[in-house]
Structure formats: C-alpha cells, structure tokens
Motif scaffolding. Structure first.
Motif, PDB file in Angstrom:
ATOM      1  N   GLY A 245      52.011  34.056  37.098  1.00 48.68           N
ATOM      2  CA  GLY A 245      51.046  34.894  36.390  1.00 48.68           C
ATOM      3  C   GLY A 245      49.622  34.645  36.854  1.00 48.68           C
ATOM      4  O   GLY A 245      48.836  35.583  37.042  1.00 48.68           O
ATOM      5  N   ILE A 246      49.292  33.359  37.054  1.00 47.07           N
ATOM      6  CA  ILE A 246      47.945  33.023  37.550  1.00 47.07           C
ATOM      7  C   ILE A 246      47.732  33.581  38.950  1.00 47.07           C
ATOM      8  O   ILE A 246      46.683  34.141  39.270  1.00 47.07           O
ATOM      9  N   GLY A 247      48.773  33.449  39.794  1.00 48.19           N
ATOM     10  CA  GLY A 247      48.662  33.976  41.160  1.00 48.19           C
ATOM     11  C   GLY A 247      48.504  35.478  41.191  1.00 48.19           C
ATOM     12  O   GLY A 247      47.646  36.014  41.910  1.00 48.19           O
ATOM     13  N   VAL A 248      49.316  36.180  40.403  1.00 44.96           N
ATOM     14  CA  VAL A 248      49.220  37.648  40.361  1.00 44.96           C
ATOM     15  C   VAL A 248      47.882  38.082  39.791  1.00 44.96           C
ATOM     16  O   VAL A 248      47.240  39.014  40.297  1.00 44.96           O
ATOM     17  N   GLY A 249      47.430  37.402  38.734  1.00 43.05           N
ATOM     18  CA  GLY A 249      46.133  37.744  38.143  1.00 43.05           C
ATOM     19  C   GLY A 249      44.988  37.548  39.122  1.00 43.05           C
ATOM     20  O   GLY A 249      44.046  38.356  39.169  1.00 43.05           O
ATOM     21  N   PHE A 250      45.074  36.482  39.915  1.00 41.65           N
ATOM     22  CA  PHE A 250      44.032  36.224  40.918  1.00 41.65           C
ATOM     23  C   PHE A 250      43.991  37.338  41.965  1.00 41.65           C
ATOM     24  O   PHE A 250      42.922  37.827  42.332  1.00 41.65           O
ATOM     25  N   VAL A 251      45.183  37.743  42.444  1.00 43.02           N
ATOM     26  CA  VAL A 251      45.250  38.806  43.451  1.00 43.02           C
ATOM     27  C   VAL A 251      44.726  40.123  42.882  1.00 43.02           C
ATOM     28  O   VAL A 251      43.981  40.862  43.536  1.00 43.02           O
ATOM     29  N   VAL A 252      45.122  40.434  41.647  1.00 43.12           N
ATOM     30  CA  VAL A 252      44.670  41.681  41.016  1.00 43.12           C
ATOM     31  C   VAL A 252      43.155  41.695  40.869  1.00 43.12           C
ATOM     32  O   VAL A 252      42.481  42.683  41.188  1.00 43.12           O
ATOM     33  N   ALA A 253      42.596  40.573  40.392  1.00 47.74           N
ATOM     34  CA  ALA A 253      41.146  40.519  40.173  1.00 47.74           C
ATOM     35  C   ALA A 253      40.370  40.559  41.484  1.00 47.74           C
ATOM     36  O   ALA A 253      39.314  41.189  41.580  1.00 47.74           O
ATOM     37  N   ALA A 254      40.912  39.902  42.532  1.00 49.73           N
ATOM     38  CA  ALA A 254      40.171  39.789  43.791  1.00 49.73           C
ATOM     39  C   ALA A 254      40.382  40.965  44.735  1.00 49.73           C
ATOM     40  O   ALA A 254      39.496  41.283  45.523  1.00 49.73           O
ATOM     41  N   VAL A 255      41.538  41.622  44.680  1.00 47.97           N
ATOM     42  CA  VAL A 255      41.869  42.663  45.655  1.00 47.97           C
ATOM     43  C   VAL A 255      41.910  44.052  45.023  1.00 47.97           C
ATOM     44  O   VAL A 255      41.226  44.977  45.459  1.00 47.97           O
ATOM     45  N   LEU A 256      42.707  44.191  43.980  1.00 48.20           N
ATOM     46  CA  LEU A 256      42.879  45.521  43.399  1.00 48.20           C
ATOM     47  C   LEU A 256      41.644  45.998  42.654  1.00 48.20           C
ATOM     48  O   LEU A 256      41.380  47.206  42.590  1.00 48.20           O
ATOM     49  N   GLY A 257      40.873  45.075  42.085  1.00 46.25           N
ATOM     50  CA  GLY A 257      39.639  45.459  41.388  1.00 46.25           C
ATOM     51  C   GLY A 257      38.662  46.198  42.298  1.00 46.25           C
ATOM     52  O   GLY A 257      38.239  47.319  41.991  1.00 46.25           O
ATOM     53  N   PRO A 258      38.291  45.599  43.437  1.00 50.75           N
ATOM     54  CA  PRO A 258      37.389  46.311  44.362  1.00 50.75           C
ATOM     55  C   PRO A 258      37.986  47.615  44.901  1.00 50.75           C
ATOM     56  O   PRO A 258      37.252  48.593  45.108  1.00 50.75           O
ATOM     57  N   ILE A 259      39.298  47.644  45.125  1.00 47.71           N
ATOM     58  CA  ILE A 259      39.927  48.889  45.605  1.00 47.71           C
ATOM     59  C   ILE A 259      39.798  49.983  44.559  1.00 47.71           C
ATOM     60  O   ILE A 259      39.483  51.150  44.876  1.00 47.71           O
ATOM     61  N   TYR A 260      40.012  49.640  43.296  1.00 42.08           N
ATOM     62  CA  TYR A 260      39.872  50.607  42.211  1.00 42.08           C
ATOM     63  C   TYR A 260      38.432  51.117  42.136  1.00 42.08           C
ATOM     64  O   TYR A 260      38.182  52.320  41.949  1.00 42.08           O
ATOM     65  N   GLY A 261      37.452  50.192  42.306  1.00 41.73           N
ATOM     66  CA  GLY A 261      36.047  50.614  42.291  1.00 41.73           C
ATOM     67  C   GLY A 261      35.732  51.506  43.467  1.00 41.73           C
ATOM     68  O   GLY A 261      34.962  52.498  43.345  1.00 41.73           O
ATOM     69  N   LEU A 262      36.331  51.241  44.635  1.00 44.12           N
ATOM     70  CA  LEU A 262      36.119  52.084  45.818  1.00 44.12           C
ATOM     71  C   LEU A 262      36.676  53.481  45.608  1.00 44.12           C
ATOM     72  O   LEU A 262      36.050  54.477  45.971  1.00 44.12           O
ATOM     73  N   VAL A 263      37.863  53.571  45.003  1.00 44.34           N
ATOM     74  CA  VAL A 263      38.460  54.882  44.710  1.00 44.34           C
ATOM     75  C   VAL A 263      37.602  55.670  43.744  1.00 44.34           C
ATOM     76  O   VAL A 263      37.410  56.894  43.901  1.00 44.34           O
ATOM     77  N   GLN A 264      37.061  55.009  42.761  1.00 42.41           N
ATOM     78  CA  GLN A 264      36.195  55.690  41.788  1.00 42.41           C
ATOM     79  C   GLN A 264      34.925  56.237  42.451  1.00 42.41           C
ATOM     80  O   GLN A 264      34.465  57.335  42.138  1.00 42.41           O
TER      81      GLN A 264
END
Length: 268
Positions: A245-264
């Motif tokens: 869970g910690i590993g997945v949360g880290f990846v989501v916060a570090a990678v998917l967060g900026p990608i979501y902001g880029l799409v927006q």
C-alpha cells in the motif's frame, strides 16, 4: 553420550526423531514464507519497471509541458536518473555490502548483534526462542535418559544451539550447577529461559522424572512452533499489504498526480 552410557541404539533413535522434527520445522517455515516472498519480489519488480522504463519516458513529457513538478516527483525522477546512470556501480556496491555484512557477522561484534536480532525480531524472534527451548528440552531429556551427568549434558547442548547469547547463558548455568546449584535454580536465573521451564525442571528434579518432564516441555514447544509456523503466512500478510500500500501510494502521488495535472492543463 550413547557410547559412554552403553545406550547408543536408543540415543541414535532419539537423534533421528529430533532431526526429523527439525527438518519438518524448516519445511513448514519455508512453505509459509513462499507467499510473502512472491509478493515482495513482485513489489521489487514493479519498482524496477517504474524506475528504469516508465519514468524515463515520462521525464521527456514533463520537461516539454513546462509545468512545475511536485517535490516527490522530482526526487523520484532524480533517483531514476541516478539509478540508470550508475546501475552497475550500485549493483557492485550492493554485492560488496552483502559480503561485508557476512564478514562482519563472522566477527564477534557482528555475531552479537545478529544473534540478538534472531531472538528479538517481531514474530521470528518468538519463533526462534521457542525452537531453542524445544531443542534444549528434547536434547537434555535424551542425555539425562542416557544417564549422562548434567554438566556433560549442558556442554553438549551448548553446541546444538547456534547463538552466542544462549551460549553465554549455558556457560553461567554450567558454573552454577558446578558450584552446587540445581539445574532448575540455575535456569531460573536466566532471562532467556521462560519461568515455566525452570518450574517444570524443578518439578522433575523433585519427583526424579526430569527426563520425562523435559520431554513434555519439548512437546509443548514443538506444538507452539507448529502453530506459529502454520500461521506465519497469515501473520505476515497484513505487513506485506501495508508495504504494498505504501509503495502504490508513493507511485500514485509521484507519477499519476502530475500526469493528471498535465491532462487537466491540456483539457483546459
């Protein structure tokens, strides 16, 4: 011991039974560790793919977008760049550290720390101490039944438990017995031995059935070890889920967060 007492056949049969129990324990612990081990390897594999294949492609996209990346993402990108550039150096350092640790553990100072960890680690420490108690009680019962003197039995048992802290305890027990104390009294002074073991040993000494009582102690700890080893996978599963869970949360916060902001930004 068997040769000295003329009971070699009985001692060898008891030894064979003890070796069978040890092999059964190792098999159970190994089986229980398979599932957590697979999860841990899968987590390492996912991390490897993210660092060496996913992030390098995203780095170009983030650079072209010109958006300011969060600190967590920048740290992960920096680690990815460093790991790809110095991969062989890091691998060599890891191998060197492994052999350095092995050398340190072979020294007295390292052995003290390593053997302490074996009996204090959560879950595994409790399991190891119960294994030691079962081995001590079973071997002592076998030697007493073979009519070997207590002092000689203690010296033999010391060699069967590969831990410097227990070795020190057996040295103190041997000196106490040599000075006239009972075995149960000497055991009672040692913190590494549960109070129950000393109490039952005292009962065996008073009733003249020390070997039978110690055999019952060994059977009790064998059952305890069996229960823990069967439940080991269940005990470790929550811990592995937390790590994942910690590993997945880290990846989501570090990678998917900026990608979501880029799409927006592109949508806007």
């Amino acid at each position: 011991a068997g040769e000295e007492t003329g009971q070699l056949a009985d001692v060898l049969l008891n030894l064979a039974d003890q070796q069978e129990k040890e092999a059964d324990l190792i098999s159970k612990v190994t089986s229980a560790m398979i599932y957590p081990g697979i999860i841990f390897l899968a987590l390492i594999g996912v991390g490897f793919l993210v660092v060496f294949f996913v992030l390098p492609n995203l780095q170009t996209i983030f650079a072209d977008s010109g958006q300011k990346l969060p600190l967590l993402t920048r740290l992960l990108m920096g680690f990815s760049h460093f790991a790809r550039k110095y991969f062989f150096l890091m691998a060599g350092a890891g191998v060197g550290l492994f052999f350095l640790l092995r050398y340190w553990i072979s020294r007295d100072s390292g052995r003290l720390v390593f053997d302490k960890l074996k009996i204090t680690l959560p879950i595994f420490g409790n399991l190891t101490k119960k294994v030691y108690m079962a081995r001590f009680a079973r071997t002592m019962a076998m030697l007493i039944k073979a009519s070997l003197p207590i002092l000689d039995s203690i010296r033999i048992i010391r060699k069967t438990i590969n831990n410097v802290h227990y070795n020190g305890a057996f040295t103190r027990i041997e000196k106490a017995v040599e000075s006239g104390k009972s075995l149960s009294g000497a055991i009672n002074k040692e913190k590494l031995f549960p109070t129950m073991v000393a109490q039952l040993a005292n009962l065996g000494e008073e009733s003249g059935t020390l070997d039978s009582v110690l055999l019952e102690v060994a059977t009790f700890y064998d059952k305890e070890v069996d229960t823990i080893s069967r439940n080991l996978s269940t005990l470790l599963e929550p811990l592995m889920l937390i790590i994942m869970g910690i590993g997945v949360g880290f990846v989501v916060a570090a990678v998917l967060g900026p990608i979501y902001g880029l799409v927006q930004n592109f949508s806007g």
